[in-house]
Design an enzyme around this catalytic site. Structure first.
Site, PDB file in Angstrom:
ATOM      1  N   ASN B  76      40.052 -16.255 -30.324  1.00  0.00           N
ATOM      2  CA  ASN B  76      40.651 -16.243 -31.657  1.00  0.00           C
ATOM      3  C   ASN B  76      42.153 -16.384 -31.569  1.00  0.00           C
ATOM      4  O   ASN B  76      42.786 -15.888 -30.640  1.00  0.00           O
ATOM      5  CB  ASN B  76      40.261 -14.981 -32.435  1.00  0.00           C
ATOM      6  CG  ASN B  76      41.193 -13.816 -32.174  1.00  0.00           C
ATOM      7  OD1 ASN B  76      42.273 -13.714 -32.753  1.00  0.00           O
ATOM      8  ND2 ASN B  76      40.798 -12.934 -31.261  1.00  0.00           N
ATOM      9  N   LEU B  80      47.713 -12.905 -36.495  1.00  0.00           N
ATOM     10  CA  LEU B  80      48.089 -11.600 -37.040  1.00  0.00           C
ATOM     11  C   LEU B  80      48.273 -11.615 -38.559  1.00  0.00           C
ATOM     12  O   LEU B  80      49.136 -10.932 -39.117  1.00  0.00           O
ATOM     13  CB  LEU B  80      49.349 -11.067 -36.338  1.00  0.00           C
ATOM     14  CG  LEU B  80      49.123 -10.762 -34.844  1.00  0.00           C
ATOM     15  CD1 LEU B  80      50.446 -10.585 -34.106  1.00  0.00           C
ATOM     16  CD2 LEU B  80      48.242  -9.529 -34.648  1.00  0.00           C
ATOM     17  N   ASN B 134      49.944  -2.197 -31.353  1.00  0.00           N
ATOM     18  CA  ASN B 134      49.456  -3.394 -30.674  1.00  0.00           C
ATOM     19  C   ASN B 134      50.626  -4.030 -29.945  1.00  0.00           C
ATOM     20  O   ASN B 134      51.511  -4.618 -30.571  1.00  0.00           O
ATOM     21  CB  ASN B 134      48.863  -4.348 -31.712  1.00  0.00           C
ATOM     22  CG  ASN B 134      48.519  -5.695 -31.113  1.00  0.00           C
ATOM     23  OD1 ASN B 134      48.556  -5.873 -29.898  1.00  0.00           O
ATOM     24  ND2 ASN B 134      48.195  -6.638 -31.972  1.00  0.00           N
ATOM     25  N   CYS B 137      51.794  -8.439 -29.343  1.00  0.00           N
ATOM     26  CA  CYS B 137      52.529  -9.341 -30.224  1.00  0.00           C
ATOM     27  C   CYS B 137      53.719  -9.961 -29.485  1.00  0.00           C
ATOM     28  O   CYS B 137      54.401  -9.294 -28.715  1.00  0.00           O
ATOM     29  CB  CYS B 137      53.033  -8.560 -31.439  1.00  0.00           C
ATOM     30  SG  CYS B 137      53.835  -9.614 -32.654  1.00  0.00           S
ATOM     31  N   ASN B 200      43.149  -5.248 -25.111  1.00  0.00           N
ATOM     32  CA  ASN B 200      43.230  -6.298 -26.112  1.00  0.00           C
ATOM     33  C   ASN B 200      42.627  -7.568 -25.494  1.00  0.00           C
ATOM     34  O   ASN B 200      42.093  -7.532 -24.385  1.00  0.00           O
ATOM     35  CB  ASN B 200      44.696  -6.501 -26.525  1.00  0.00           C
ATOM     36  CG  ASN B 200      44.799  -6.930 -27.984  1.00  0.00           C
ATOM     37  OD1 ASN B 200      44.078  -7.804 -28.423  1.00  0.00           O
ATOM     38  ND2 ASN B 200      45.703  -6.310 -28.728  1.00  0.00           N
TER      39      ASN B 200
HETATM   40  C1  LIG Z   1      39.270 -11.979 -34.602  1.00  0.00           C
HETATM   41  C2  LIG Z   1      39.956 -10.851 -33.880  1.00  0.00           C
HETATM   42  C3  LIG Z   1      41.115 -10.281 -34.420  1.00  0.00           C
HETATM   43  C4  LIG Z   1      41.778  -9.257 -33.758  1.00  0.00           C
HETATM   44  N1  LIG Z   1      42.898  -8.710 -34.325  1.00  0.00           N
HETATM   45  C5  LIG Z   1      43.535  -7.689 -33.696  1.00  0.00           C
HETATM   46  C6  LIG Z   1      44.685  -7.052 -34.281  1.00  0.00           C
HETATM   47  O1  LIG Z   1      45.121  -7.389 -35.399  1.00  0.00           O
HETATM   48  N2  LIG Z   1      45.308  -6.056 -33.590  1.00  0.00           N
HETATM   49  C7  LIG Z   1      44.839  -5.644 -32.372  1.00  0.00           C
HETATM   50  O2  LIG Z   1      45.406  -4.741 -31.782  1.00  0.00           O
HETATM   51  N3  LIG Z   1      43.743  -6.189 -31.806  1.00  0.00           N
HETATM   52  C8  LIG Z   1      43.080  -7.203 -32.435  1.00  0.00           C
HETATM   53  N4  LIG Z   1      41.945  -7.759 -31.856  1.00  0.00           N
HETATM   54  C9  LIG Z   1      41.479  -7.280 -30.541  1.00  0.00           C
HETATM   55  C10 LIG Z   1      40.321  -6.303 -30.660  1.00  0.00           C
HETATM   56  O3  LIG Z   1      40.689  -5.144 -31.379  1.00  0.00           O
HETATM   57  C11 LIG Z   1      39.803  -5.908 -29.263  1.00  0.00           C
HETATM   58  O4  LIG Z   1      40.862  -5.337 -28.537  1.00  0.00           O
HETATM   59  C12 LIG Z   1      39.273  -7.088 -28.461  1.00  0.00           C
HETATM   60  O5  LIG Z   1      38.592  -7.979 -29.311  1.00  0.00           O
HETATM   61  C13 LIG Z   1      38.343  -6.671 -27.310  1.00  0.00           C
HETATM   62  O6  LIG Z   1      37.210  -5.983 -27.754  1.00  0.00           O
HETATM   63  P1  LIG Z   1      35.788  -6.693 -28.056  1.00  0.00           P
HETATM   64  O7  LIG Z   1      35.430  -7.513 -26.850  1.00  0.00           O
HETATM   65  O8  LIG Z   1      34.850  -5.584 -28.350  1.00  0.00           O
HETATM   66  O9  LIG Z   1      36.022  -7.561 -29.245  1.00  0.00           O
HETATM   67  C14 LIG Z   1      41.272  -8.787 -32.520  1.00  0.00           C
HETATM   68  C15 LIG Z   1      40.100  -9.352 -31.986  1.00  0.00           C
HETATM   69  C16 LIG Z   1      39.437 -10.363 -32.640  1.00  0.00           C
HETATM   70  C17 LIG Z   1      38.183 -10.940 -32.038  1.00  0.00           C
END
Ligand SMILES: Cc1cc2nc3c(=O)[nH]c(=O)nc-3n(C[C@H](O)[C@H](O)[C@H](O)COP(=O)(O)O)c2cc1C
Ligand SMILES: Cc1cc2nc3c(=O)[nH]c(=O)nc-3n(C[C@H](O)[C@H](O)[C@H](O)COP(=O)(O)OP(=O)(O)OC[C@H]3O[C@@H](n4cnc5c(N)ncnc54)[C@H](O)[C@@H]3O)c2cc1C
Ligand code: FES
Lengths: 267, 322
Positions: B76, B80, B134, B137, B200
């Protein structure tokens, strides 16, 4: 309200080489569905493919059967696995999702414009127009070749006039649907009494939206997009929309669409 | 380990100042602002959830295509996009009053000042249980390099936010796109983090072969989902040994056993991200399945599992094995 349920496959027919008609049973989804909405459908157990696939609701079957249908074309891994799902399988299904079509005013003639598998969204609309006593629609339907045309039997049975275009000329006029639309939209006084409902590949949407704008005909577009969640949380499915001095705006196809007015989006 | 004689499992966990009713927390960017999931689950059944990342002003995000599926994962590049901290406080947070779970605000900025300003705005907000920084960024003052890859920058940003929001438990979310994540964890600890969350997404890309173009408009995106689980587990294990702060582990968690593996590797709680997309009730089902697993295994309190990994030769592995 959408539901997340395991829907049972009650029928699964191959229409031709790569088009399939899938009948699923989920009373909650069938009851809540409206024309133009979609479901997120699991294609297979496990994590590959990882995401469910968005599929329009082709029809809700009459009566209290709690059944609805999906018409799909095999284009990649997910749809290929889906094609292998036998009767009796249970597929995780989330829906109905999105905003459906806005029905036209009573005196307006609906013109349904379909490219390729975009046809899957229209049978439900045809039935809804009949039920709500709107004017009878016409269908303008284009595809690459004769073998890519699906669901013609449905439209004939509903007595919907169908005009066909194929790129190879194997049936109907040779060329794109715009060749059929141009004469329809040519007379301004008639164009003002039409409303276009369009679903198909992006170049077709662009061309049809441009024709509609020129003719001053209202036009609704059903968009496609890569959709990881379908419920508005991932922000992955956005379409570019007219913005301001800071640039374009983005709107979610899953929850703010998938149907938009042509003037609302920049394709 | 205590053995239970029937009766419910104690699922509660404590991470520094933050107490959660169970260890399952929905991850930032995958759970909207919480209310989107109300048709499918009760928020009160979760340990907590983290909001989409909040910035000082609303952000529209990147041009599409923003996502792409990959084998057992997805990329993705949302950019943000979010409603901004004011709209969150005015519209989103009030809708969560009485939701019965811990609400955690994810915070980011393009400058240290922006992190501080967002955190200050959130400090004292009613019904907010913690903030999560986070650090993935891009830092516009340092040529767009992520904050989270430079230990001195991490320490500074964390310390500044700590001062700006003294009333809120502070979670620092680490990026895995760094040579040794334990170094980043120590920097966050030294800056005053109460706990860490990791990981992340991993930087990656996809190529459209026919068009010879990147699939994502942004070219690069973040990889998430089951594909990253082994990478994330390794990092959680390492940070657990090296840093000594409570951990919320994540990366590909899709079922109760994944969650429990992260706990054994050192997580006190876990976050569920991408699984919310392909299975909107995955998080609450994990809570039930963890309870059932603990009963079966005779474990009375799930928190006893944290860090119980047994190393075959009595020592943790060297950072590099081949
Ligand atoms: C579409 C999408 C948007 C995300 N947006 C954020 C975000 O705004 N802030 C953040 O800290 N992590 C964001 N993440 C990261 C997730 O919180 C997580 O750390 C990461 O996807 C790994 O976990 P997972 O494999 O269970 O998805 C995002 C992940 C995805 C897939
Ligand atoms: C709201 C909505 C409703 C839909 N309704 C139907 C329907 O009723 N019937 C139907 O057959 N299909 C429908 N689609 C499209 C369908 O979701 C995709 O064809 C399907 O996801 C492809 O999955 P796959 O794993 O087989 O292909 P993949 O392996 O994912 O992709 C195969 C190829 O198609 C491209 N592709 C995949 N999905 C899309 C897309 N959405 N837009 C553009 N290119 C794409 C890929 O880039 C790739 O080149 C709909 C899509 C949306 C968003
Ligand atoms: S598909 Fe996730 S927001 Fe539309």
């Amino acid at each position: 309200m959408p539901f997340d349920t395991p829907a049972a496959v009650v029928r699964h027919e191959s229409l031709n080489r790569d088009h399939f008609l899938l009948t699923l049973e989920s009373p909650s989804i069938a009851r809540a569905a409206r024309a133009g909405q979609f479901v997120m459908l699991q294609t297979r157990d496990g994590t590959d493919p990882l995401l469910r696939r968005p599929m329009s609701i082709f029809r809700v079957l009459p009566g209290r059967s709690g059944r609805f249908q999906i018409l799909y074309k095999v284009v990649g891994r997910g749809t290929r696995y889906l094609a292998g799902q036998p009767v009796g399988a249970r597929l995780a299904t989330l829906g109905p999702l999105g905003n459906g079509f806005r029905l036209p005013p009573a005196g307006t003639r609906p013109v349904l414009v379909s490219g390729g598998i975009g046809i899957a969204i229209f049978p439900f609309l045809v039935e809804t127009l009949a039920k709500t006593r709107r004017r009878a629609p016409v269908l303008v339907y284009g595809a690459r070749t004769k073998g890519d045309l699906a669901a013609l039997g449905f439209f004939r049975a509903q007595r919907v006039p169908v005009r066909l275009a194929t790129e190879d000329g194997s049936v109907g006029v040779r060329g794109f649907v715009t060749r059929l639309l141009e004469p329809l939209l040519a007379a301004p006084e008639e164009a003002a009494q039409l409303e276009l409902f369009v679903c198909g590949p992006t170049p077709m949407l662009q061309a049809v939206a441009a024709l509609a704008a020129r003719a001053g005909a209202p036009c609704q577009l059903a968009l496609e997009s890569q959709m990881p969640c379908g419920i508005g949380v991932c922000l992955g499915c956005v379409v570019r929309c007219p913005g301001d001095d800071q640039g374009p705006m983005f709107r979610r196809v899953c929850t703010e669409g998938p149907v938009f007015r042509a003037t609302e989006v920049l394709l | 380990m205590k053995r239970s004689r029937g009766g419910a499992t104690d699922l509660s966990v404590q991470l520094g100042p933050l107490r959660l009713k169970n260890p399952i927390v929905a991850a930032s960017g995958t759970f909207g602002y919480g209310t989107e999931f109300l048709p499918y689950l009760k928020l009160a059944d979760l340990g907590g959830f983290v909001t989409k990342g909040l910035s000082l002003l609303p952000r529209r995000g990147n041009a599409p295509p923003r996502t792409c599926e990959t084998p057992s994962g997805m990329l993705n590049a949302i950019g943000l996009a979010n409603v901004g901290v004011e709209a969150f406080l005015d519209e989103k947070l009030p809708a969560l009053r009485g939701c019965g779970t811990a609400v955690i605000a994810n915070v980011f900025g393009e400058t240290r000042e922006e992190y501080v300003a967002v955190a200050r705005r959130l400090n004292g907000a009613p019904d907010l249980h913690a903030i999560e920084l986070n650090l993935s960024c891009p830092n516009t003052e340092k040529g767009g390099i992520a904050f989270g890859v430079s230990p001195p920058v991490i320490r500074e940003v964390v310390a500044a936010v700590r001062r700006a929001a003294p009333g809120l438990p502070l979670i620092v979310k680490l990026t895995p796109n760094i040579t040794d994540i334990a170094v980043a964890g120590r920097a966050a600890r030294d800056g005053g983090a109460d706990m860490l969350s990791l990981v992340n997404t991993f930087l990656g890309m996809a190529v459209d072969l026919r068009a010879r173009r990147p699939v994502l408009d942004n070219v690069v995106g973040g990889l998430s989902g089951p594909a990253i689980k082994p990478l994330a587990l390794y990092m959680v294990q390492r940070v657990y040994r090296e840093v000594g702060l409570p951990i919320m582990g994540m990366g590909g968690i899709s079922g109760a056993e994944d969650a429990l593996e992260f706990m054994v590797a050192g997580s006190a709680a876990v976050q569920v991200g991408t699984a919310n997309f392909f299975d909107p009730t995955a998080s609450v089902r994990m809570v039930r399945d963890i309870d059932a697993w603990c009963r079966r295994e005779g474990i009375r309190a799930v928190r006893e599992l944290t860090g119980t990994l047994q190393f075959p030769h009595g020592a943790p592995p060297a950072p590099c094995a081949g």
